[in-house]
Enzyme design. Sequence first.
Site, PDB file in Angstrom:
ATOM      1  N   ARG A 103      -5.743  14.675  15.904  1.00 58.06           N
ATOM      2  CA  ARG A 103      -6.759  14.481  16.937  1.00 58.06           C
ATOM      3  C   ARG A 103      -7.812  13.511  16.417  1.00 58.06           C
ATOM      4  NH1 ARG A 103      -7.985  20.476  19.569  1.00 58.06           N
ATOM      5  NH2 ARG A 103      -5.801  21.132  19.806  1.00 58.06           N
ATOM      6  N   ASP A 114      -3.380   4.851 -11.130  1.00 54.13           N
ATOM      7  CA  ASP A 114      -4.705   4.648 -10.547  1.00 54.13           C
ATOM      8  C   ASP A 114      -5.418   5.963 -10.271  1.00 54.13           C
ATOM      9  OD1 ASP A 114      -4.481   1.932 -10.682  1.00 54.13           O
ATOM     10  OD2 ASP A 114      -3.983   1.639  -8.566  1.00 54.13           O
TER      11      ASP A 114
END
Length: 281
Positions: A149, A62
């Site tokens: 984060r 892919d």
Amino acid sequence: MSIGRIGIAFNPTSEAAVELRDRAEAWCETAGIAHWSATAGDLETLRGGLPGTDVLVVLGGDGTFLRAAQAVVEVDVPLLGVNLGKVGFLSKAEAQELEPVLVQLLDGDYTVGERMALTGGILRGGRAASDESFSALNDIVIARGSLARVVRLDVTIDASHQATFVSDGLVVSSPTGSTGYSFSAGGPILDPQSRNLVVTPIAGYLSAIRSIVVSPRQVVRCRVVDAFEALVSIDGREDRRLQVGDVVEVRALERPIRFVEPTGAMPFWDLLRTKVELLLS
């Protein structure tokens, strides 16, 4: 559509793909079909070879297919994927079927389907820049960088505010890409020939909205409100850094990308079940 010239895009890092390229070229020579080949990541060569080409055969997984698809965004040539990867949702044949599928092409024993792709751009500080546009067949992802984060993203659909997500990011997917990252993040799987955008937050914190499906006439805008580090990833093949205040716009590409489907190829929903069973085995 009669086939007089075939292009071959392949993954040069895969020995099996190089061998398959050699087999495809040998078949074309024997059949008297004009042909050319290039690596899937060499967009300049691919675009140069596409005018006058009837079909671009892509040899690989892919990722190889997604790289090659960038070339046909600008030069409209249908794609036929021959899978060498493990999953191969984008391919319509396996490596061992190469020669029979090429015979089907020559005999006209196939149909051509249309897939909606995405186009987008970055508005730096909310203002458009001329060199910040891009296209994707599968998805456009706005996400945090390498540090763990979260980012704060303000998402609108046209002029309507959808949500402000505190999350790892946001996936805007085409129907074709709905089996990929969007699905992993909790989004629905769409029929690949439908025309919709799927908007899915990645690990959204205390978010009431998990995933939505919007019209191809609508524009999805994602503004980076707060982030230590953020980026936009285009089909997983190209990353661009984002700053606080930048806006990523995503909409449906007006012209579809065309897929060749040989007669007898496995229907999408059967293919989906088969590939999922393979991954879980």
